[in-house]
Scaffold this motif. Structure first.
Motif, PDB file in Angstrom:
ATOM      1  N   VAL A 196      -2.818  64.538  62.324  1.00  0.00           N
ATOM      2  CA  VAL A 196      -1.849  65.651  62.581  1.00  0.00           C
ATOM      3  C   VAL A 196      -2.542  66.227  64.132  1.00  0.00           C
ATOM      4  N   THR A 197      -1.334  66.323  65.162  1.00  0.00           N
ATOM      5  CA  THR A 197      -2.190  67.064  66.374  1.00  0.00           C
ATOM      6  C   THR A 197      -1.071  67.820  66.665  1.00  0.00           C
ATOM      7  N   ALA A 198      -1.555  68.962  67.433  1.00  0.00           N
ATOM      8  CA  ALA A 198      -0.537  70.057  68.019  1.00  0.00           C
ATOM      9  C   ALA A 198      -1.428  70.809  69.084  1.00  0.00           C
ATOM     10  N   PRO A 199      -0.606  71.277  70.202  1.00  0.00           N
ATOM     11  CA  PRO A 199      -1.453  72.103  71.103  1.00  0.00           C
ATOM     12  C   PRO A 199      -2.198  73.244  70.388  1.00  0.00           C
ATOM     13  N   ARG A 200      -3.417  73.267  71.162  1.00  0.00           N
ATOM     14  CA  ARG A 200      -4.265  74.350  70.874  1.00  0.00           C
ATOM     15  C   ARG A 200      -4.909  74.368  69.502  1.00  0.00           C
ATOM     16  N   CYS A 201      -4.700  73.270  68.852  1.00  0.00           N
ATOM     17  CA  CYS A 201      -5.320  73.065  67.505  1.00  0.00           C
ATOM     18  C   CYS A 201      -6.229  71.931  67.478  1.00  0.00           C
ATOM     19  N   ARG A 202      -6.998  71.952  66.448  1.00  0.00           N
ATOM     20  CA  ARG A 202      -7.855  70.709  66.412  1.00  0.00           C
ATOM     21  C   ARG A 202      -7.385  69.621  65.751  1.00  0.00           C
ATOM     22  N   ARG A 203      -7.474  68.366  66.340  1.00  0.00           N
ATOM     23  CA  ARG A 203      -7.111  67.006  65.764  1.00  0.00           C
ATOM     24  C   ARG A 203      -7.374  67.073  64.251  1.00  0.00           C
ATOM     25  N   LEU A 204      -6.556  66.786  63.192  1.00  0.00           N
ATOM     26  CA  LEU A 204      -6.846  66.410  61.804  1.00  0.00           C
ATOM     27  C   LEU A 204      -6.804  65.152  61.477  1.00  0.00           C
ATOM     28  N   VAL A 205      -7.699  64.433  61.148  1.00  0.00           N
ATOM     29  CA  VAL A 205      -7.640  63.226  60.512  1.00  0.00           C
ATOM     30  C   VAL A 205      -7.885  63.199  59.211  1.00  0.00           C
ATOM     31  N   THR A 206      -7.053  62.803  58.262  1.00  0.00           N
ATOM     32  CA  THR A 206      -7.498  62.939  56.703  1.00  0.00           C
ATOM     33  C   THR A 206      -6.424  62.052  55.850  1.00  0.00           C
ATOM     34  N   HIS A 207      -6.658  62.028  54.657  1.00  0.00           N
ATOM     35  CA  HIS A 207      -5.956  61.429  53.750  1.00  0.00           C
ATOM     36  C   HIS A 207      -5.343  62.181  52.484  1.00  0.00           C
ATOM     37  N   ILE A 208      -4.505  62.141  51.847  1.00  0.00           N
ATOM     38  CA  ILE A 208      -4.202  62.430  50.224  1.00  0.00           C
ATOM     39  C   ILE A 208      -4.490  61.315  49.586  1.00  0.00           C
ATOM     40  N   PHE A 209      -5.053  61.865  48.152  1.00  0.00           N
ATOM     41  CA  PHE A 209      -5.170  61.032  47.256  1.00  0.00           C
ATOM     42  C   PHE A 209      -4.653  61.172  45.721  1.00  0.00           C
ATOM     43  N   VAL A 210      -4.362  60.049  45.033  1.00  0.00           N
ATOM     44  CA  VAL A 210      -3.688  60.207  43.931  1.00  0.00           C
ATOM     45  C   VAL A 210      -4.346  60.919  42.572  1.00  0.00           C
ATOM     46  N   ARG A 211      -3.890  61.970  42.194  1.00  0.00           N
ATOM     47  CA  ARG A 211      -4.560  62.645  40.889  1.00  0.00           C
ATOM     48  C   ARG A 211      -4.527  61.837  39.810  1.00  0.00           C
ATOM     49  N   GLY A 212      -5.627  61.300  38.951  1.00  0.00           N
ATOM     50  CA  GLY A 212      -5.527  60.313  37.832  1.00  0.00           C
ATOM     51  C   GLY A 212      -6.139  59.136  38.354  1.00  0.00           C
ATOM     52  N   ASP A 213      -6.203  58.636  39.631  1.00  0.00           N
ATOM     53  CA  ASP A 213      -6.860  57.607  39.836  1.00  0.00           C
ATOM     54  C   ASP A 213      -8.172  57.093  39.530  1.00  0.00           C
ATOM     55  N   ASP A 214      -8.500  56.079  38.757  1.00  0.00           N
ATOM     56  CA  ASP A 214      -9.765  55.946  38.378  1.00  0.00           C
ATOM     57  C   ASP A 214     -10.788  55.757  39.279  1.00  0.00           C
ATOM     58  N   LEU A 215     -10.496  55.344  40.533  1.00  0.00           N
ATOM     59  CA  LEU A 215     -11.351  55.267  41.580  1.00  0.00           C
ATOM     60  C   LEU A 215     -11.845  56.562  42.245  1.00  0.00           C
ATOM     61  N   LEU A 216     -11.348  57.812  41.989  1.00  0.00           N
ATOM     62  CA  LEU A 216     -11.603  58.899  42.795  1.00  0.00           C
ATOM     63  C   LEU A 216     -13.113  59.215  42.992  1.00  0.00           C
ATOM     64  N   ASP A 217     -13.787  58.759  41.868  1.00  0.00           N
ATOM     65  CA  ASP A 217     -15.343  59.241  41.947  1.00  0.00           C
ATOM     66  C   ASP A 217     -16.076  57.906  42.491  1.00  0.00           C
ATOM     67  N   ARG A 218     -15.459  57.030  42.837  1.00  0.00           N
ATOM     68  CA  ARG A 218     -16.188  55.708  43.149  1.00  0.00           C
ATOM     69  C   ARG A 218     -15.543  54.921  44.384  1.00  0.00           C
ATOM     70  N   ASP A 219     -14.708  55.701  45.189  1.00  0.00           N
ATOM     71  CA  ASP A 219     -14.415  55.114  46.574  1.00  0.00           C
ATOM     72  C   ASP A 219     -15.290  54.508  47.051  1.00  0.00           C
ATOM     73  N   SER A 220     -14.827  53.288  47.887  1.00  0.00           N
ATOM     74  CA  SER A 220     -16.093  52.480  48.622  1.00  0.00           C
ATOM     75  C   SER A 220     -16.502  52.991  49.768  1.00  0.00           C
ATOM     76  N   VAL A 221     -15.876  54.061  50.388  1.00  0.00           N
ATOM     77  CA  VAL A 221     -16.160  54.577  51.711  1.00  0.00           C
ATOM     78  C   VAL A 221     -16.387  55.963  51.623  1.00  0.00           C
ATOM     79  N   PHE A 222     -16.526  56.626  50.558  1.00  0.00           N
ATOM     80  CA  PHE A 222     -16.799  58.085  49.981  1.00  0.00           C
ATOM     81  C   PHE A 222     -15.886  59.024  50.663  1.00  0.00           C
TER      82      PHE A 222
END
Length: 299
Positions: free
Chosen positions: A228-254
């Protein structure tokens, strides 16, 4: 040689003298920042070598590993970024450079599959463009840390399909499961995508071999990418994750952060959609309100 074998005082002196010689070699560096980085790298690298008492065979294996990473890297695949990811170096760099600012949305890894010039969709449009998966409605707002709407924010969204592949991993030139849109005058946005599912990072190269050797899974927790980019704002690079996913605590890239775990609520077949779209079968919906830090709030 074992790592706990005693090292004589004379041997330690010789090793320390070498470190000092290498450090002095940077005395003529005209760039102060580069000199700082290289001296620190030298200290830490030599400390590692001395701590584990690296053997010549292990050094050769490391060189072979890096050579293989170079050979498999091309304009579509970056094995060194993948290595950085699985060692947590990518996330640590992101943490250092994206300090928490009030209620601003947290950042996470960029990943290797972003593509410039994605197609534009209108609010409520569909990024899937033929990608397989359960339809998913995502909506939210873009605001700054004071709660003021950010109109016209560019929101890039991309994800893997239900088979665990991004469009660039296919050889047919398709563009699918990626697009961008702009927030409206009230900062609102909405889009159709596909419900994220777990998938493995590319594991057919040296990084995959490393993960296998140390008993780690290459799987990533299910997620949807945002930039997400907008004038005068810091660029945001992010994800959203799925609650209940068994891999939340062992995502291969942390990459998982608790604040980015969202509810993707399954809607039974026949449930009316927010925009009146007719969906054949079940679908899901999620809300992701994005908060951007301003440039003034960056350190």
């Amino acid at each position: 040689m074992t790592t706990d074998a005693p090292v004589s005082a004379e041997q330690q002196r010789r090793e320390e003298e070498l470190v000092e010689r290498v450090l002095r070699s940077f005395d003529g560096c005209a760039d102060p920042r580069l000199a700082t980085v290289m001296r620190s790298l030298t200290r830490h690298l030599h400390a590692f070598l001395r701590e584990v008492r690296l053997t010549e065979q292990e050094w050769e294996a490391a060189i072979a590993f890096l050579t293989a990473a170079g050979h498999i890297t091309d304009d579509r695949r970056q094995e060194f970024i993948l290595l950085s990811d699985v060692l947590g170096a990518s996330m640590q760099t992101i943490a250092i450079n994206n300090e928490a600012v009030g209620s601003a949305t947290e950042a996470t890894v960029f990943g290797p599959f972003f593509v410039e010039d994605s197609p534009e969709i209108s609010i409520g449009g569909d990024i899937a463009n033929g990608a397989t998966g359960q339809p998913c409605w995502v909506e939210g707002t873009v605001t700054d840390t004071t709660g003021r709407p950010v109109p016209g924010a560019r929101i890039e969204v991309w994800e893997a399909d239900d088979d665990g592949f991004y469009d660039v991993q296919y050889d047919d030139g398709r563009t699918a499961a990626r697009a961008h849109l702009f927030s409206d005058a009230e900062g609102r946005y909405a889009l159709w995508g596909i419900t994220p599912t777990p998938y493995p990072i590319p594991a057919d190269g040296p990084v995959g071999g490393l993960l296998e050797a140390v008993g780690r899974s290459p799987l990533r927790a299910a997620h949807l990418h945002f930039m997400v980019t907008a004038p005068r704002c810091r660029r945001l690079v992010t994800h959203i994750f799925v609650r209940g996913d068994d891999l939340l605590d062992r995502d291969s890239v942390f990459g998982v952060k608790e604040s980015l775990v969202k509810d993707f609520v399954t809607q039974p077949a026949g449930t009316p959609t927010p925009d009146g779209r007719v969906v054949d079968g079940s679908w899901s919906r999620a809300r992701f309100d994005i908060v951007l830090a301003t440039e003034e709030e960056q350190r």
